[in-house]
Design a protein around this motif. Structure first.
Motif, mmCIF file in Angstrom:
data_model
loop_
_atom_site.group_PDB
_atom_site.id
_atom_site.type_symbol
_atom_site.label_atom_id
_atom_site.label_comp_id
_atom_site.label_asym_id
_atom_site.label_seq_id
_atom_site.Cartn_x
_atom_site.Cartn_y
_atom_site.Cartn_z
ATOM 1 N N UNK C 28 40.921 23.181 -5.218
ATOM 2 C CA UNK C 28 39.689 22.851 -5.660
ATOM 3 C C UNK C 28 40.277 22.706 -7.002
ATOM 4 N N UNK C 29 39.463 21.689 -7.979
ATOM 5 C CA UNK C 29 39.748 21.479 -9.407
ATOM 6 C C UNK C 29 38.596 20.882 -9.876
ATOM 7 N N UNK C 30 38.015 21.463 -10.971
ATOM 8 C CA UNK C 30 37.223 21.325 -12.106
ATOM 9 C C UNK C 30 37.314 22.013 -13.209
ATOM 10 N N UNK C 31 36.600 21.884 -14.435
ATOM 11 C CA UNK C 31 36.596 22.029 -15.573
ATOM 12 C C UNK C 31 34.962 22.745 -15.878
ATOM 13 N N UNK C 32 34.932 23.823 -16.797
ATOM 14 C CA UNK C 32 34.036 24.378 -17.703
ATOM 15 C C UNK C 32 33.900 24.068 -18.736
ATOM 16 N N UNK C 33 33.369 23.873 -19.775
ATOM 17 C CA UNK C 33 33.556 23.161 -21.093
ATOM 18 C C UNK C 33 32.332 24.225 -21.241
ATOM 19 N N UNK C 34 32.541 24.322 -22.473
ATOM 20 C CA UNK C 34 32.129 26.093 -23.275
ATOM 21 C C UNK C 34 30.892 25.542 -23.482
ATOM 22 N N UNK C 35 29.917 26.573 -23.081
ATOM 23 C CA UNK C 35 28.458 26.563 -23.102
ATOM 24 C C UNK C 35 27.480 25.383 -22.481
ATOM 25 N N UNK C 36 28.401 25.357 -21.094
ATOM 26 C CA UNK C 36 28.193 24.079 -20.154
ATOM 27 C C UNK C 36 27.336 24.704 -18.579
ATOM 28 N N UNK C 37 26.362 23.851 -18.278
ATOM 29 C CA UNK C 37 26.395 24.984 -17.167
ATOM 30 C C UNK C 37 26.731 23.759 -15.663
ATOM 31 N N UNK C 198 17.153 32.072 -17.217
ATOM 32 C CA UNK C 198 18.955 31.571 -17.550
ATOM 33 C C UNK C 198 18.976 30.638 -18.189
ATOM 34 N N UNK C 199 18.386 29.371 -18.153
ATOM 35 C CA UNK C 199 19.047 28.246 -19.127
ATOM 36 C C UNK C 199 18.363 28.504 -20.332
ATOM 37 N N UNK C 200 17.239 29.010 -21.009
ATOM 38 C CA UNK C 200 16.918 29.706 -22.033
ATOM 39 C C UNK C 200 18.446 30.345 -22.938
ATOM 40 N N UNK C 201 18.143 31.048 -22.489
ATOM 41 C CA UNK C 201 19.489 32.504 -22.890
ATOM 42 C C UNK C 201 20.806 31.305 -22.893
ATOM 43 N N UNK C 202 21.071 31.224 -21.940
ATOM 44 C CA UNK C 202 22.682 31.050 -21.814
ATOM 45 C C UNK C 202 22.485 29.842 -23.142
ATOM 46 N N UNK C 203 21.764 28.470 -23.356
ATOM 47 C CA UNK C 203 22.068 27.641 -24.335
ATOM 48 C C UNK C 203 21.504 28.233 -25.797
ATOM 49 N N UNK C 204 20.897 29.506 -25.631
ATOM 50 C CA UNK C 204 20.602 30.282 -27.189
ATOM 51 C C UNK C 204 21.608 30.618 -27.573
ATOM 52 N N UNK C 205 22.186 31.095 -26.587
ATOM 53 C CA UNK C 205 23.738 31.836 -26.998
ATOM 54 C C UNK C 205 25.312 30.822 -26.532
ATOM 55 N N UNK C 206 25.140 29.765 -26.109
ATOM 56 C CA UNK C 206 25.707 29.348 -26.124
ATOM 57 C C UNK C 206 27.337 29.938 -25.029
ATOM 58 N N UNK C 207 26.226 30.266 -23.958
ATOM 59 C CA UNK C 207 27.337 30.848 -22.609
ATOM 60 C C UNK C 207 27.293 29.156 -21.881
ATOM 61 N N UNK C 208 28.814 29.272 -20.973
ATOM 62 C CA UNK C 208 28.642 28.933 -20.154
ATOM 63 C C UNK C 208 28.236 29.312 -18.693
ATOM 64 N N UNK C 209 27.901 28.637 -17.770
ATOM 65 C CA UNK C 209 27.154 29.116 -16.519
ATOM 66 C C UNK C 209 27.991 27.841 -15.173
ATOM 67 N N UNK C 210 28.166 29.408 -14.701
ATOM 68 C CA UNK C 210 28.821 28.510 -13.472
ATOM 69 C C UNK C 210 27.437 28.975 -12.160
#
Lengths: 320, 273, 302
Positions: C28-37, C198-210
């Motif tokens: 498996x290969x994939x990348x998650x960018x900072x702040x990305x869901x 989850x969507x709001x909090x993570x975009x506020x704080x710039x948290x990436x979500x898997x």
């Protein structure tokens, strides 16, 4: 006028809950179902939707005879299915059957498919070996399984196949009414379509009437003729599926429909547009409760009534 | 069906006890009671007396073979009685609930509160010594754990979809209990029963030791141990061989139970897909 | 272009059965960018949850990673010593589970359980941590956070418990939040609220979500980029919009066609749902083709 196939009239189910105190101190009553009335016509699919604890499963159990009603009547072709004068479990079994949610728990792991299909037939007086195996073969073909699979045990089947076996068991006594309790929610996404298609095919082929319990509104929209929306043990809205999904009147129904995450709405990069058509309420009437507040299941609900706002489309309003 | 080494070891030990008990009249070189000869007393094992002789000069080997009959009877019959009582009470209590459940629970708790040996002693005191009363006493004492397991299994199985399905298909209560619930809880019950067989053999030994079980001169492994207690330093073989017999048969019953549980699990019965 | 926050490279994972190893993730290969869901969608047994456990370093024997790298901010998590991994978990990478009841300790108040996160990872004293815990509860929109902090898990509804889990997970402002079927056990209206939270909090704080789910609707409404898993392989990956508008892989097409779609019956009448097996000739060949759309192309493939 002929009696409807199934008629539920002012059904109440209340559970006494012991408060843990000595000599029944702190005993309370849980109001699970509070005055439900509806009819199921031959060949239709009626869905009861609502969230956990709304009383939809208790209603289904009462119809199946697994839960005694506290009040009210359930009639099958005009004959009472509950209370005094009710038929025995054998007659009821030939009238109403059930398809269960969890295909892993609904089959006895120690019985082969053949055994679990043959036992009810024998119980209901069909003893000829050839007739039993004929009927099992026909039923397996109906649900898309081969006769060779009859000798296998449940653990040898996938979830989708198990649900097919569960459907075969529900239909083996040729009931007119089948209660579907979340029939696809425990299945993998790709299997759901197959089971939904199968259920619709069987309904048409065998002239079955479905009473479906579900919280998945996209499945409900796809399968139902009519929809009952339940909240706190009461029907808050009922109507033909078109009405419920395009012009829902009760705020709870709207909230329920709007809560479904829709993959296609996301394609428009935003929330789904408010696409409900507005419904005019009778002047001076209002809904019973604030949407979003949890119901108090230990108190009898406030007086209210179902008001017809369009043909066959009723909504619950507070009694003025 | 694949069964592990433990199962076969258990089966072999149990088979050994069964064969010893059944064939004792033919394979025992001496009579366990009548061939007493004080001239031969307390002889160590040799070519004639394989396990030596006891204080009365009886052949320990022959007495152990005959003792297997007693142990087997005690183990099997008492566990059949225990299981029947435990399953009947536990399953009906779990299934029906209500006052019947309260009553059975109360009874179970009372039984668990009384040390089983004391209860068996009381029953024996009423019925008098001997094999039949021993079987009744042991059969009445150890059903409470079986009852608890049967009750809790029934409670969890009762909510399974297939039990509800059977109800909607028109099955009666008793039919549901026997066709849907009982087969699915036999695993733990069987394990309990085999463990119980082991402990019944031990209880028999204890009761015989106290003089309430098998009456001398008839041989049971327990009474043989009783007789051996004064000789343990002079003639240890008189104690060692009955002890070994008890140990191996109890071990055999337990291993057999574990193996049976595995083989009764339908997931082990897979055919080729 | 920024460096990815999480970069999974050719991850191979298997279960040891005696001497042989049965592969469960086949590269498996994939990348998650900072702040990305980022959403991983797939059916049971596709390996989506195993991927998240591998990232958290929570794989138990006989499961073991046998190849590949999991780079978190450039550091290979697979090569990290146990102690450093423990520091990362809960602090920089947090996780919320499907069943909030089993993930919370029933014997301790939720206030204390949240406070523990601050004590453990930020070295705060219990008094200060307690105040921060009440604040964290207020952040996840729990009404009366003061009073609720003194509650035990069994005194709360499923939706509230999941909010508590989110409060705990986000307590230390992690860089990555792994949400494994976080709303599957919840009612639809509660699910909608929790997803929005989850969507709001993570975009506020710039948290990436898997985000891991079997529900395409949940993934579509929360994630910017989606990977579709089947039988231990990532068979398709694209921007959410492009994936749903123009699924390339036959398995994705089958999945989308198999869904009854809200509103379609009123528009087009009842149409038979697509039986996935009717459009897939051979399931064993499904993983041979893969469509991974490159990033930054608005999802369009050349």
């Amino acid at each position: 006028m002929t009696a409807p196939l199934l008629q539920v009239d002012n059904l109440h189910v209340h559970f006494p809950i012991s408060g843990g105190g000595l000599l029944g101190a702190g005993r309370r009553t849980l109001y699970a179902v509070n005055g439900i009335s509806f009819e199921l016509a031959k060949g239709e699919c009626l869905s009861i939707v609502g969230e956990s604890g709304c009383g939809k499963s208790t209603t289904a159990l009462s119809i199946l005879g697994l839960q005694a009603p506290s009040e009210g009547a359930i009639r099958y072709r005009g004959l009472p299915l509950s209370g005094p004068g009710a038929p025995g479990r054998m007659q009821r079994a030939r009238a109403v059957q059930m398809v269960f949610q969890d295909p892993y728990a609904s089959l006895n792991p120690r019985q082969s498919v053949k055994t679990s299909l043959a036992a009810p037939l024998r119980l209901h007086g069909i003893t000829a070996k050839s007739e039993i195996s004929d009927r099992i073969e026909v039923m397996l073909a109906n649900v898309g399984l081969t006769p060779e699979q009859a000798s296998r045990y449940p653990h040898e089947f996938s979830g989708g196949q198990r649900q097919r076996i569960g459907i075969a068991r529900a239909l083996i006594l040729e009931p007119e009414i089948v209660v579907l309790d979340e029939p696809v929610s425990a299945l993998d996404v790709s299997i759901r379509a197959q089971i939904i298609n199968l259920l619709l095919d069987l309904q048409e082929k065998l002239g079955l009437s479905y009473l479906m319990i579900s919280h998945d509104l996209s499945v409900v929209e796809h399968m139902s003729n009519r929809v009952l929306v339940m909240f706190a043990g009461q029907v808050v809205e009922e109507g033909p599926w078109q009405q419920i999904f395009t012009s829902p009147a009760h705020p709870y129904t709207r909230r329920l429909i709007a809560a479904i995450p829709d993959p296609y709405a996301a394609m428009n990069r935003g929330e789904r547009p408010e696409r409900f058509t507005d419904v005019a309420l009778p002047a001076g009437r209002d809904f019973l409760f604030e949407v979003g507040t949890a119901p108090d299941v230990f108190a009898a609900p406030a007086p209210s009534e179902l008001i017809e706002i369009a043909v066959d489309h009723r909504v619950r309003l507070a009694l003025t | 069906m694949r069964l592990g080494f433990n199962f076969w070891l258990g089966a072999a030990l149990t088979a050994l006890v069964i064969f010893a008990g059944l064939l004792a009249p033919w394979i025992a070189p001496f009579d366990p009671v009548l061939d007493a000869d004080l001239m031969n007393s307390e002889l160590p094992p040799d070519a004639t007396f394989w396990f030596g002789t006891d204080a009365q000069g009886r052949d320990v080997y022959s007495r152990i073979l005959y003792g297997a009959q007693i142990s087997l009877t005690v183990g099997i019959v008492s566990q059949v009685i225990n299981s029947l009582i435990g399953i009947t009470l536990g399953m009906t209590a779990g299934y029906w609930g209500g006052w019947w459940d309260d009553l059975v629970n109360g009874l179970t708790n009372v039984m668990l509160a009384i040390p089983s040996l004391i209860f068996a002693l009381a029953v024996m005191a009423v019925l008098g010594p001997g094999l039949p009363s021993l079987l009744i006493a042991l059969g009445l004492t150890n059903w409470s754990w079986t009852c608890r397991i049967a009750r809790s299994s029934t409670l969890s199985l009762k909510s399974q979809g297939y039990v509800q399905a059977a109800q909607t298909l028109g099955y009666g209560d008793l039919r549901i209990m026997f066709s849907q619930i009982l087969p699915n809880m036999m695993g733990p019950i069987l394990v309990m029963a085999t463990l119980g067989m082991g402990s019944a053999v031990l209880s028999e030994a204890a009761l015989s030791f106290l003089g309430l079980g098998i009456q001398p001169p008839f041989p049971s492994w327990g009474s043989m141990l009783t007789d051996a207690r004064q000789l343990i330093q002079l003639a240890p073989w008189v104690a060692i061989f009955p002890g070994l017999a008890i140990f191996l048969s109890v071990l055999g019953f337990n291993l057999l139970g574990d193996g049976l549980r595995d083989s009764l699990d339908p997931h082990m019965r897979t055919r080729n897909p | 272009m920024t460096a990815p926050l999480l970069d999974i490279r050719d991850l191979i994972l298997g279960v040891a059965l005696g001497r042989s190893v049965r592969p469960l993730l086949k590269g498996i290969s994939f990348q998650i960018m900072p702040g990305e869901a980022y959403g991983l969608v797939g059916e049971s047994g596709s390996g989506k949850s195993l991927t998240s456990l591998a990232v958290m370093g929570l794989l138990k024997k006989p499961l073991a990673v046998s190849g590949g790298e999991i780079l978190f901010k450039g550091k290979n998590l697979l090569a990290l010593p146990q102690r450093e991994m423990r520091n990362l978990r809960g602090n920089r990478i947090a996780m919320i589970f499907q069943e909030p009841m089993t993930a919370l300790n029933p014997l301790s108040t939720i206030g204390r359980q949240i406070a523990e996160m601050f004590v453990l990872h930020q070295g705060k004293g219990w008094d200060e941590a307690g105040k921060l815990a009440v604040e964290a509860l207020a952040n996840v929109r729990v009404p009366n956070p003061d009073r609720r902090a003194r509650n035990y898990p069994h005194q709360m509804s499923g939706g509230l418990r999941q909010r508590v889990m989110i409060a705990m997970a986000l307590a230390c402002n992690p860089d990555l939040l792994i949400a494994d079927e976080p709303t599957t056990a919840l009612d639809v209206t509660v699910q909608a609220e929790v997803l929005r939270l989850i969507k709001e909090l993570c975009s506020e704080r710039g948290t990436a979500v898997l985000f891991i789910s079997h529900d395409l609707g949940v993934i579509a409404s929360t994630c910017q980029r989606v990977g579709v898993m089947y039988a231990g392989c990532l068979v398709e990956e694209n921007e959410t919009q492009a994936l749903f508008a123009d699924p390339k892989h036959e398995y994705t097409r089958g999945l989308l066609g198999a869904l009854p779609r809200l509103g379609s019956r009123s528009l087009h009448g009842r149409q038979r749902l697509v039986d996935i097996d009717s459009i897939i000739a051979d399931r064993s060949k499904l993983t041979e083709t893969r469509f991974i759309a490159p990033r930054g192309t608005e999802g369009r493939q050349p």
